[in-house]
Every structure is written in C-alpha cells, then in structure tokens.
Design a protein around this motif. Structure first.
Motif, PDB file in Angstrom:
ATOM      1  N   MET A  13       0.830  -1.199   0.000  1.00 41.26           N
ATOM      2  CA  MET A  13       0.000   0.000   0.000  1.00 41.26           C
ATOM      3  C   MET A  13       0.867   1.253   0.000  1.00 41.26           C
ATOM      4  SD  MET A  13      -2.999   1.037   2.711  1.00 41.26           S
ATOM      5  CE  MET A  13      -1.859   1.078   4.100  1.00 41.26           C
ATOM      6  N   VAL A  14       1.878   1.264   0.860  1.00 38.42           N
ATOM      7  CA  VAL A  14       2.750   2.438   0.945  1.00 38.42           C
ATOM      8  C   VAL A  14       3.563   2.606  -0.337  1.00 38.42           C
ATOM      9  CG1 VAL A  14       4.704   3.443   2.172  1.00 38.42           C
ATOM     10  CG2 VAL A  14       2.868   2.373   3.449  1.00 38.42           C
ATOM     11  N   ILE A  15       4.154   1.509  -0.822  1.00 39.69           N
ATOM     12  CA  ILE A  15       5.027   1.599  -2.002  1.00 39.69           C
ATOM     13  C   ILE A  15       4.238   2.033  -3.230  1.00 39.69           C
ATOM     14  CG2 ILE A  15       6.440   0.251  -3.587  1.00 39.69           C
ATOM     15  CD1 ILE A  15       7.422  -1.365  -1.231  1.00 39.69           C
ATOM     16  N   PHE A  16       3.062   1.413  -3.457  1.00 37.21           N
ATOM     17  CA  PHE A  16       2.292   1.727  -4.660  1.00 37.21           C
ATOM     18  C   PHE A  16       1.782   3.165  -4.621  1.00 37.21           C
ATOM     19  CE2 PHE A  16      -1.500   1.919  -7.276  1.00 37.21           C
ATOM     20  CZ  PHE A  16      -1.084   1.287  -8.434  1.00 37.21           C
ATOM     21  N   CYS A  17       1.185   3.554  -3.485  1.00 37.80           N
ATOM     22  CA  CYS A  17       0.653   4.917  -3.386  1.00 37.80           C
ATOM     23  C   CYS A  17       1.767   5.950  -3.499  1.00 37.80           C
ATOM     24  CB  CYS A  17      -0.110   5.086  -2.074  1.00 37.80           C
ATOM     25  SG  CYS A  17      -1.622   4.102  -1.961  1.00 37.80           S
TER      26      CYS A  17
ATOM     27  N   SER B 207       2.047   8.533  -6.940  1.00 36.57           N
ATOM     28  CA  SER B 207       1.761   9.960  -6.766  1.00 36.57           C
ATOM     29  C   SER B 207       2.993  10.805  -6.482  1.00 36.57           C
ATOM     30  CB  SER B 207       0.755  10.128  -5.621  1.00 36.57           C
ATOM     31  OG  SER B 207       1.279   9.575  -4.421  1.00 36.57           O
ATOM     32  N   LEU B 208       4.182  10.225  -6.548  1.00 32.27           N
ATOM     33  CA  LEU B 208       5.381  10.968  -6.148  1.00 32.27           C
ATOM     34  C   LEU B 208       5.609  12.195  -7.026  1.00 32.27           C
ATOM     35  CD1 LEU B 208       7.928  11.276  -4.460  1.00 32.27           C
ATOM     36  CD2 LEU B 208       9.093   9.721  -6.033  1.00 32.27           C
ATOM     37  N   ARG B 209       5.578  12.015  -8.352  1.00 36.15           N
ATOM     38  CA  ARG B 209       5.843  13.141  -9.257  1.00 36.15           C
ATOM     39  C   ARG B 209       4.853  14.278  -9.052  1.00 36.15           C
ATOM     40  NH1 ARG B 209       6.274  12.402 -15.485  1.00 36.15           N
ATOM     41  NH2 ARG B 209       4.310  11.363 -15.081  1.00 36.15           N
ATOM     42  N   VAL B 210       3.579  13.889  -8.912  1.00 35.18           N
ATOM     43  CA  VAL B 210       2.549  14.910  -8.745  1.00 35.18           C
ATOM     44  C   VAL B 210       2.709  15.631  -7.413  1.00 35.18           C
ATOM     45  CG1 VAL B 210       0.072  15.244  -8.487  1.00 35.18           C
ATOM     46  CG2 VAL B 210       0.931  13.724 -10.260  1.00 35.18           C
ATOM     47  N   MET B 211       2.982  14.880  -6.354  1.00 32.33           N
ATOM     48  CA  MET B 211       3.100  15.493  -5.034  1.00 32.33           C
ATOM     49  C   MET B 211       4.298  16.430  -4.943  1.00 32.33           C
ATOM     50  SD  MET B 211       0.523  14.700  -3.295  1.00 32.33           S
ATOM     51  CE  MET B 211      -0.707  13.499  -2.869  1.00 32.33           C
ATOM     52  N   LEU B 212       5.377  16.083  -5.624  1.00 31.41           N
ATOM     53  CA  LEU B 212       6.541  16.968  -5.612  1.00 31.41           C
ATOM     54  C   LEU B 212       6.225  18.311  -6.259  1.00 31.41           C
ATOM     55  CD1 LEU B 212       9.467  14.502  -6.448  1.00 31.41           C
ATOM     56  CD2 LEU B 212       8.933  15.567  -4.253  1.00 31.41           C
ATOM     57  N   LEU B 213       5.334  18.301  -7.258  1.00 28.85           N
ATOM     58  CA  LEU B 213       4.926  19.554  -7.893  1.00 28.85           C
ATOM     59  C   LEU B 213       3.909  20.315  -7.048  1.00 28.85           C
ATOM     60  CD1 LEU B 213       4.591  18.235 -11.552  1.00 28.85           C
ATOM     61  CD2 LEU B 213       6.403  19.709 -10.668  1.00 28.85           C
TER      62      LEU B 213
ATOM     63  N   VAL C 138       1.094  16.875   2.739  1.00 30.43           N
ATOM     64  CA  VAL C 138       1.555  16.259   3.989  1.00 30.43           C
ATOM     65  C   VAL C 138       0.427  15.461   4.633  1.00 30.43           C
ATOM     66  CG1 VAL C 138       2.407  16.734   6.316  1.00 30.43           C
ATOM     67  CG2 VAL C 138       3.341  17.985   4.363  1.00 30.43           C
ATOM     68  N   LEU C 139      -0.800  15.982   4.574  1.00 27.97           N
ATOM     69  CA  LEU C 139      -1.942  15.274   5.157  1.00 27.97           C
ATOM     70  C   LEU C 139      -2.196  13.953   4.452  1.00 27.97           C
ATOM     71  CD1 LEU C 139      -4.394  15.204   7.059  1.00 27.97           C
ATOM     72  CD2 LEU C 139      -5.663  16.480   5.330  1.00 27.97           C
ATOM     73  N   LEU C 140      -2.189  13.948   3.121  1.00 25.68           N
ATOM     74  CA  LEU C 140      -2.447  12.719   2.371  1.00 25.68           C
ATOM     75  C   LEU C 140      -1.401  11.656   2.668  1.00 25.68           C
ATOM     76  CD1 LEU C 140      -3.531  14.177  -1.087  1.00 25.68           C
ATOM     77  CD2 LEU C 140      -4.969  12.939   0.528  1.00 25.68           C
ATOM     78  N   TYR C 141      -0.125  12.022   2.590  1.00 24.47           N
ATOM     79  CA  TYR C 141       0.930  11.058   2.865  1.00 24.47           C
ATOM     80  C   TYR C 141       0.936  10.637   4.334  1.00 24.47           C
ATOM     81  CZ  TYR C 141       3.312  10.990  -1.640  1.00 24.47           C
ATOM     82  OH  TYR C 141       3.628  10.768  -2.946  1.00 24.47           O
ATOM     83  N   GLY C 142       0.643  11.577   5.243  1.00 21.80           N
ATOM     84  CA  GLY C 142       0.650  11.258   6.666  1.00 21.80           C
ATOM     85  C   GLY C 142      -0.415  10.240   7.030  1.00 21.80           C
ATOM     86  N   LEU C 143      -1.609  10.374   6.458  1.00 23.36           N
ATOM     87  CA  LEU C 143      -2.679   9.423   6.746  1.00 23.36           C
ATOM     88  C   LEU C 143      -2.309   8.020   6.296  1.00 23.36           C
ATOM     89  CD1 LEU C 143      -5.848  11.506   5.761  1.00 23.36           C
ATOM     90  CD2 LEU C 143      -5.158  10.819   8.062  1.00 23.36           C
TER      91      LEU C 143
ATOM     92  N   ALA D 177      -5.343  12.055 -12.457  1.00 23.13           N
ATOM     93  CA  ALA D 177      -5.216  10.665 -12.902  1.00 23.13           C
ATOM     94  C   ALA D 177      -4.347   9.809 -11.970  1.00 23.13           C
ATOM     95  CB  ALA D 177      -4.675  10.625 -14.334  1.00 23.13           C
ATOM     96  N   PRO D 178      -3.090  10.181 -11.664  1.00 22.74           N
ATOM     97  CA  PRO D 178      -2.306   9.329 -10.760  1.00 22.74           C
ATOM     98  C   PRO D 178      -2.844   9.304  -9.333  1.00 22.74           C
ATOM     99  CG  PRO D 178      -1.110  11.344 -11.279  1.00 22.74           C
ATOM    100  CD  PRO D 178      -2.296  11.314 -12.160  1.00 22.74           C
ATOM    101  N   LEU D 179      -3.393  10.416  -8.874  1.00 22.19           N
ATOM    102  CA  LEU D 179      -3.950  10.426  -7.519  1.00 22.19           C
ATOM    103  C   LEU D 179      -5.187   9.542  -7.432  1.00 22.19           C
ATOM    104  CD1 LEU D 179      -3.589  14.167  -6.457  1.00 22.19           C
ATOM    105  CD2 LEU D 179      -2.092  12.245  -5.941  1.00 22.19           C
TER     106      LEU D 179
END
Length: 363
Positions: free
Chosen positions: A34-38, A42-48, A58-63, A251-253
């Motif tokens: 779950m952690v690896i796939f999510c 979404s890594l590229r999008v979240m960095l932007l 931070v909230l999305l990743y923290g949950l 789309a990725p999210l």
C-alpha cells in the motif's frame, strides 16, 4: 448455547496457528504494498503540488503512512501472541489479551476505510483548489518567476497544457502590452482596456514531442507559419498537449486512491479470517487446559460457551508414580498434567489444573 463448534487436536491447533501466521504476514505485505504503490504512483505529482498545497500533500501522505505503521505494529505483535497461546495455553491473561488484540486489529482495519474516505474527500477539495490556483498562476505567468517555473515544469513533466484545457492560455489574460510591440496593428486589435492582450498564444512548455512537426504555439513570433493559423490547420491543436494539468494531476492520484481502497478491503477481509481463526485457537486450547491435558483435544467455538468435559483417562504426560496413584484409588486427586509441570519449571507457583472452578479467569 454454542455456535460453530470444531474439535481440534494439538496438531490441529499447530496447523491453525500456521494459517494465522500466514495471514499476519500477508497483512504486513499488504501494508508494505500500500505504501510503495501509493508513494510511487503519486510521487511526481506530489513533488509539484507541495509548492502550491503543502499542507494537503503532507496530510495525504501522513494518513497513509500512519495507517500502514499501525498495521505493522499490530500484526507483528500478533505473531508473538500466537506463539504464546500455543506454548502457554493455561496463561491466565490469554482471554483478555487476545480479545484486546482482536479488537485493536478490527479498529485498525476499520480505520483504513476511514483513511480512504478522508483521502477521497481531501482529493476532491484539492482538485477544486488546484483549478483556481493554476488559473491564478497562468495570469501571473510573466510577472511571477515562481509560477512560471512551476507551470513550465508541470506542463513538461505531466504532458499537460493549461488548467482545465489548453485553451485556458487563450482565455486568461497573461500577456501585458509591455511585452509586445505597441505599434503593431494586430497587437492593438487584440489589446483590451486593461492593457492585457488575449492572442492565441501558449508557452513553449505546452508543446508535445509526439508530433513530428513544428510546434505552433505563438502566432505573434512565428510569423513564417502565419498561414497555418489563417487556414485553421489541425496541426495547431496537434502540436500541443491535449489535456489540462488538473486532469494530469487527478489521474495518478485517483489510481493511488483506488489502490488504497483495494488494499483496505483486503485488510478487512483478512481481519475477519483472523478473528475467526484466533477465536477457534483460543477456545480450543482453553478447553484442553480445563480438561487437564494441554496437549489433548479441545473444542473450539466461534460464539457462545461449552460445558467442560471431564477427562476420561489420565493424561498421557503424567508421571508413572501419578499413574499408579491414580489407578490405586478413584477418590484420589487428579494426576498432574504437562501444563502444571511446565508452569512449575517456569514460575514454581502454578497449581495443576483440574476443574473449571479452579481457574475462574478461564470461564
């Protein structure tokens, strides 16, 4: 009244414990996946997006990370509990500890669905805010270097153009008269009263590399291809990215959100199996203890309680002296069992288990 009664031998309980361990390991694998796939999706999008909506990212990743870590702690503790229930079935706190553990596991599984609902609601709010934020960024494209850098990076890396659609660059005023030739008849024709110009111009970052043709993104500077705009050639739209950046972010999210839902449903299914098998293992081992033979058979029950059956013959793990004493008189005390001898070696204070009334904490 008992429902779902199964008779298990010592080997049967050992096999049942093996199935439980496999389910717990599967839970750990699910949390890791779950952690690896999510994260990877979404890594590229979240960095932007962290430059625009840092708190939401931070909230999305923290949950997700808190949920996965809670699963890890719970199920690693379960591996130890299963081992204790097999080796020490007469442990007086087995019922309490196993009940608390099953309750906490059910809460962890239910919390996973709450995390999914929270992430879905946060994603919807993020998409609404992102659309308005990008439109503001387009209007400040030539005046704020931060917005220019972010929009160019987003449009190149995510293969998108504009906020909702590529024509957003033609509808949102982002070019001032200061950047153009004020003596040009075309410029003056397109100029508004506020000094903004709305020509069909897009930034170069909107160009797509998939079309083997020049990128027609600026009719003011690409004067040698002006006839392409006058003829309304299909190359105009083909040379630019066709989807907006909001859709490219969504789309990725959305894929990560669907994966989160799938993994949490899998966790809930595993948790139901773990509750059922743990209940059978605990009640079967408990009845074997109450019958005076820890290594003997015991009836496991899913719901309700069973009357304890008295042992029909002395325990096979009794000593020869105890067997002789037991055969000499029927009114004498019951023979000691393996459970009592194990307890004496460990703590030297546990009496031999004879009847249900001797151990009220097991009732």
């Amino acid at each position: 009244m008992a429902w779902g009664v199964f008779t298990l031998s010592r080997d049967g309980r050992a096999r049942l414990a093996g199935v439980l361990r496999a389910l717990l390991i599967a839970q750990l694998v699910v949390s890791l996946c779950m952690v690896i796939f999510c994260y990877n999706t979404s890594l590229r999008v979240m960095l932007l997006l962290k430059h625009i909506h840092k708190v939401t990212v931070v909230l999305l990743y923290g949950l997700i990370l808190c949920q996965a870590y809670g699963m890890k702690l719970h199920y690693t503790g379960g591996l130890r509990l299963i081992a204790v229930m097999l080796k020490c079935p007469h442990w007086k706190r087995a019922t309490l500890v196993s009940s608390v553990w099953l309750l906490s596991g059910s809460l962890v599984a239910a919390n996973g669905m709450l995390v999914y609902l929270a992430c879905r609601g946060t994603l919807k709010a993020l998409m609404k805010e992102l659309s308005s934020s990008l439109r503001i960024g387009i209007s400040q494209y030539l005046t704020e270097p931060t917005w220019k850098s972010l929009l160019d990076t987003m449009q190149v890396e995510l293969s998108c153009c504009g906020a909702e659609k590529p024509t957003d660059w033609h509808e949102i005023p982002w070019i001032n008269m200061d950047f153009l030739n004020e003596g040009s008849d075309l410029v003056m024709k397109l100029a508004g009263a506020d000094g903004k110009v709305l020509p069909p111009v897009s930034p170069y970052s909107c160009c797509t590399p998939r079309v083997l043709a020049p990128c027609y993104h600026d009719p003011l500077q690409q004067s040698e291809w002006r006839e392409v705009w006058s003829e309304a050639s299909p190359l105009l739209s083909a040379s630019l990215h066709t989807r907006g950046c909001v859709e490219a972010v969504r789309a990725p999210l959305t894929r990560a959100l669907l994966a989160l839902q799938f993994f949490n449903m899998l966790v809930c299914l595993f948790q139901v199996l773990i509750v059922v098998l743990t209940q059978l293992l605990r009640t079967s081992a408990r009845e074997a203890v109450l019958r005076g033979d820890c290594g003997g058979t015991g009836r496991g029950v899913l719901l309700g309680s069973l009357a304890v059956q008295a042992p029909q013959k002395p325990s096979p793990c009794s000593s020869p002296e105890e067997l002789a004493a037991g055969s000499s008189t029927s009114a004498g005390p019951a023979p000691r069992t393996c459970c009592a001898s194990w307890a004496q070696r460990r703590r030297r204070r546990h009496p031999c288990i004879r009847t249900k009334t001797s151990y009220p904490y097991l009732s």
